[in-house]
Design an enzyme around this catalytic site. Structure first.
Site, PDB file in Angstrom:
ATOM      1  CG  HIS A 191      -1.815  -1.083   1.434  1.00 42.67           C
ATOM      2  ND1 HIS A 191      -2.456  -1.352   2.621  1.00 42.67           N
ATOM      3  CD2 HIS A 191      -2.243  -2.022   0.553  1.00 42.67           C
ATOM      4  CE1 HIS A 191      -3.234  -2.410   2.460  1.00 42.67           C
ATOM      5  NE2 HIS A 191      -3.112  -2.847   1.226  1.00 42.67           N
TER       6      HIS A 191
HETATM    7  C1  LIG Z   1      -0.030  -8.155  -3.495  1.00 38.80           C
HETATM    8  C2  LIG Z   1      -0.952  -6.960  -3.288  1.00 38.80           C
HETATM    9  C3  LIG Z   1      -2.043  -7.097  -2.421  1.00 38.80           C
HETATM   10  C4  LIG Z   1      -2.899  -5.997  -2.222  1.00 38.80           C
HETATM   11  N1  LIG Z   1      -4.042  -6.204  -1.509  1.00 38.80           N
HETATM   12  C5  LIG Z   1      -4.967  -5.214  -1.464  1.00 38.80           C
HETATM   13  C6  LIG Z   1      -6.239  -5.435  -0.901  1.00 38.80           C
HETATM   14  O1  LIG Z   1      -6.569  -6.543  -0.477  1.00 38.80           O
HETATM   15  N2  LIG Z   1      -7.111  -4.380  -0.859  1.00 38.80           N
HETATM   16  C7  LIG Z   1      -6.789  -3.133  -1.326  1.00 38.80           C
HETATM   17  O2  LIG Z   1      -7.597  -2.214  -1.206  1.00 38.80           O
HETATM   18  N3  LIG Z   1      -5.586  -2.921  -1.892  1.00 38.80           N
HETATM   19  C8  LIG Z   1      -4.690  -3.917  -2.005  1.00 38.80           C
HETATM   20  N4  LIG Z   1      -3.509  -3.700  -2.655  1.00 38.80           N
HETATM   21  C9  LIG Z   1      -3.216  -2.337  -3.156  1.00 38.80           C
HETATM   22  C10 LIG Z   1      -4.057  -1.957  -4.367  1.00 38.80           C
HETATM   23  O3  LIG Z   1      -4.053  -2.981  -5.333  1.00 38.80           O
HETATM   24  C11 LIG Z   1      -3.472  -0.643  -4.939  1.00 38.80           C
HETATM   25  O4  LIG Z   1      -3.515   0.338  -3.913  1.00 38.80           O
HETATM   26  C12 LIG Z   1      -4.241  -0.124  -6.157  1.00 38.80           C
HETATM   27  O5  LIG Z   1      -4.306  -1.086  -7.175  1.00 38.80           O
HETATM   28  C13 LIG Z   1      -3.536   1.133  -6.684  1.00 38.80           C
HETATM   29  O6  LIG Z   1      -4.195   1.585  -7.839  1.00 38.80           O
HETATM   30  P1  LIG Z   1      -3.415   2.453  -8.913  1.00 38.80           P
HETATM   31  O7  LIG Z   1      -4.355   2.685 -10.040  1.00 38.80           O
HETATM   32  O8  LIG Z   1      -2.813   3.614  -8.231  1.00 38.80           O
HETATM   33  O9  LIG Z   1      -2.181   1.548  -9.372  1.00 38.80           O
HETATM   34  P2  LIG Z   1      -2.145   0.101 -10.031  1.00 38.80           P
HETATM   35  O10 LIG Z   1      -3.416  -0.630  -9.798  1.00 38.80           O
HETATM   36  O11 LIG Z   1      -0.900  -0.542  -9.563  1.00 38.80           O
HETATM   37  O12 LIG Z   1      -2.035   0.396 -11.600  1.00 38.80           O
HETATM   38  C14 LIG Z   1      -0.999   1.152 -12.150  1.00 38.80           C
HETATM   39  C15 LIG Z   1      -0.737   0.646 -13.571  1.00 38.80           C
HETATM   40  O13 LIG Z   1      -0.051   1.652 -14.302  1.00 38.80           O
HETATM   41  C16 LIG Z   1       0.936   1.047 -15.116  1.00 38.80           C
HETATM   42  N5  LIG Z   1       1.988   2.033 -15.394  1.00 38.80           N
HETATM   43  C17 LIG Z   1       2.826   2.608 -14.512  1.00 38.80           C
HETATM   44  N6  LIG Z   1       3.642   3.487 -15.131  1.00 38.80           N
HETATM   45  C18 LIG Z   1       3.308   3.454 -16.442  1.00 38.80           C
HETATM   46  C19 LIG Z   1       3.814   4.137 -17.586  1.00 38.80           C
HETATM   47  N7  LIG Z   1       4.816   5.028 -17.481  1.00 38.80           N
HETATM   48  N8  LIG Z   1       3.248   3.877 -18.795  1.00 38.80           N
HETATM   49  C20 LIG Z   1       2.217   2.992 -18.902  1.00 38.80           C
HETATM   50  N9  LIG Z   1       1.725   2.310 -17.839  1.00 38.80           N
HETATM   51  C21 LIG Z   1       2.256   2.543 -16.619  1.00 38.80           C
HETATM   52  C22 LIG Z   1       1.438  -0.090 -14.259  1.00 38.80           C
HETATM   53  O14 LIG Z   1       2.112  -1.062 -15.038  1.00 38.80           O
HETATM   54  C23 LIG Z   1       0.151  -0.584 -13.621  1.00 38.80           C
HETATM   55  O15 LIG Z   1      -0.450  -1.589 -14.404  1.00 38.80           O
HETATM   56  C24 LIG Z   1      -2.634  -4.760  -2.860  1.00 38.80           C
HETATM   57  C25 LIG Z   1      -1.536  -4.640  -3.718  1.00 38.80           C
HETATM   58  C26 LIG Z   1      -0.717  -5.730  -3.947  1.00 38.80           C
HETATM   59  C27 LIG Z   1       0.457  -5.571  -4.885  1.00 38.80           C
END
Ligand SMILES: Cc1cc2nc3c(=O)[nH]c(=O)nc-3n(C[C@H](O)[C@H](O)[C@H](O)COP(=O)(O)OP(=O)(O)OC[C@H]3O[C@@H](n4cnc5c(N)ncnc54)[C@H](O)[C@@H]3O)c2cc1C
Length: 489
Positions: free
Chosen positions: A424
């Protein structure tokens, strides 16, 4: 999709995870022309639930361990594939607590009320099938419940985005039954059905700009045959949703620095492995489903993945004393202490290379909360009947008596011996109306730009104190709706 994608769109969305998929669907279903660029690969259904090491190679950034530097280094785990971290997370779902939202209003001037977010949470929960676990609860949950009850605490089962979960314990390598809802299950297909295009294996490297307007992005596109090409994608509006580390990295590289990457927050986590006298078969079921909120918001206790690989990692701090335990895997289950996180973190471009330099300085409060959390978690597990509790603290050895566990309510763990991880991270580009503390306004509009909106974990103003995906999606939905209206004018 690879080959030669169209190089212009009304809205470019960078990243296809929790925030990016929410933005893509919301904008596409309102008739906007959306192009999603995702750095990671598209994973075929046949590989969901496959080999864990292969999954780490393919679906995870840095093979599952991005280093966060500081006096206590922390291993950060995130997804890098179509669907982002939602494809590999546990699916636990929390709405942003009312208290957190009210704090964000007061401290950051965030102009969003709990009532305004309510339909946004409900929208995401319906799409992700958020619900309680049906069917019998596994032994690792029941034992945790017993310990919690004996301590006189309250605990709730945490809802998950996993209706019909069959307990295959493969969340971390993609749910093989499709019950756990990564955003590739419904959100991204619905976005595509509404006209959005998703380009995988395409890393955004630099935003191009003319004055306060961003004109597009230079991205490195995989051509499918091992070669890569630098492509310029043009857009009227750019949504950045690359996650808490990559969003500030891309922005700073592109020359946007105001409050960008200066305030990374995270939930530092310490794991324990509990050994029970009778087999619990934690590897054969879903992870423990209860969350202890008794000590919220400073300390949360819950259940962690138990697999052979996770156990080996968690016991490595106690090697070689713990070696024999792996032969008794059926008796072991993993749990965690997570703390709110009040240390100071930052994301900066490194002098060389493609990865940011990420730092976090564990605060004394963090250390105290981790110590107390360990004391409490170990007490509860011993009260539940565990014979030993092995924390991820070097040379601490197993805790075998409640009297040894409660010691940590008053003493501080040695910070040099901690092995911490986190899944997180957030707040690297905080949002709100308080100019001096925020990188974006309450709509997620990046300061100094007319047409860049951030819709991911980076904009949470500070620690939500609960698992962040609900907050990410609720806020992304709210601000994507506002953006859709603005673009339609
Ligand atoms: C193992 C694990 C368990 C978790 N368990 C939970 C849970 O049970 N409950 C919960 O609420 N949260 C959980 N989380 C956290 C939650 O998944 C994240 O907080 C959430 O997905 C973040 O959303 P986001 O859109 O910011 O990033 P992400 O969902 O990580 O998506 C970001 C995406 O952007 C892409 N990206 C990055 N930079 C670039 C670029 N320059 N060009 C193109 N693409 C790019 C990445 O490849 C990625 O696919 C967990 C995370 C993990 C890893």
């Amino acid at each position: 999709m690879s080959g030669a994608p169209a190089r212009r769109a009304q809205v470019l969305v960078i990243g296809s995870g929790a925030g990016g998929a929410t933005a893509a669907l919301t904008l596409a279903e309102r008739g906007h022309d959306v192009l999603v660029l995702e750095e990671g690969p598209r994973i075929p259904d046949s590989r969901y639930g496959g080999d864990a090491v292969d999954a780490m190679d393919t679906w995870y950034r840095d093979r599952g361990m991005t280093p966060i530097l500081g006096r206590v280094p922390i291993g950060f785990v995130e997804g890098r594939c179509v669907g982002g971290s939602t494809e590999i997370n546990s699916g636990f779902w929390h709405r942003t607590p009312r208290e957190t939202l009210l704090r964000w209003r007061t401290r950051f001037g965030l102009d969003v009320t709990p009532e305004e977010l309510e339909p946004c949470f409900a929208w995401a929960e319906a799409l992700l099938h958020v619900s309680l676990h049906a069917g019998p609860r596994p032994a690792s949950t029941e034992l945790f419940a017993r310990g919690i009850e004996r301590m006189g605490w309250s605990a709730q089962e945490v809802p998950r985005a996993a209706r019909g979960c069959q307990g295959s314990n493969a969340c971390a390598q993609g749910c093989p039954t499709g019950a756990k809802q990564g955003v590739t299950r419904r959100l991204l297909p619905a976005a595509v059905a509404a006209g959005a295009r998703v380009v995988a294996d395409c890393r955004a490297k630099l935003l191009t700009r003319r004055g306060p307007r961003v004109t597009g992005v230079f991205a490195e596109l995989g051509l499918g045959d091992g070669r890569r090409e630098l492509v310029h994608f043009e857009a009227d509006h750019v949504v950045v949703a690359g996650g808490p580390l990559q969003t500030p990295f891309l922005l700073r590289r592109s020359g946007f620095r105001y409050n960008v990457g200066a305030t990374l927050g995270l939930h530092p986590m310490l794991k324990v492995v509990a050994r029970f006298p009778a087999p619990v078969d934690a590897e054969a079921g879903v992870l423990p489903l209860l969350g202890v909120r008794e000590f919220w918001p400073d300390v949360s206790l819950g259940g962690a993945f138990t697999t052979r690989g996770h156990l080996a990692m968690q016991l490595s701090d106690a090697w070689p004393a713990a070696r024999g335990l792996l032969a008794e895997r059926r008796h072991l289950a993993s749990y965690y202490v997570a703390v709110r996180g009040s240390g100071a973190g930052a994301v900066r471009p490194a002098a060389f290379g493609e990865a940011p330099r990420v730092t976090y300085d564990l605060s004394t409060d963090d250390l105290r909360h981790l110590s107390q959390g360990l004391g409490r978690l170990a007490s509860a597990l011993l009260a539940a009947g565990a014979t030993e509790v092995w924390p991820t603290v070097q040379r601490l050895g197993p805790i075998r008596a409640e009297a040894d566990a409660v010691r940590w309510l008053d003493e501080l763990l040695d910070r040099r011996r901690l092995s911490l991880t986190t899944v997180h991270a957030f707040s690297s580009c905080p949002m709100g109306e308080l100019h001096e503390r925020t990188a974006t306004d309450s709509r997620g509009r990046l300061r100094g730009t007319e047409n860049v909106t951030l819709l991911d974990a980076s904009v949470l103003p500070d620690s939500p104190g609960v698992n962040p995906q609900g907050s990410v999606m609720g806020l992304a939905r709210h601000n994507a709706l506002r953006l859709a209206d603005e673009l339609a004018r």
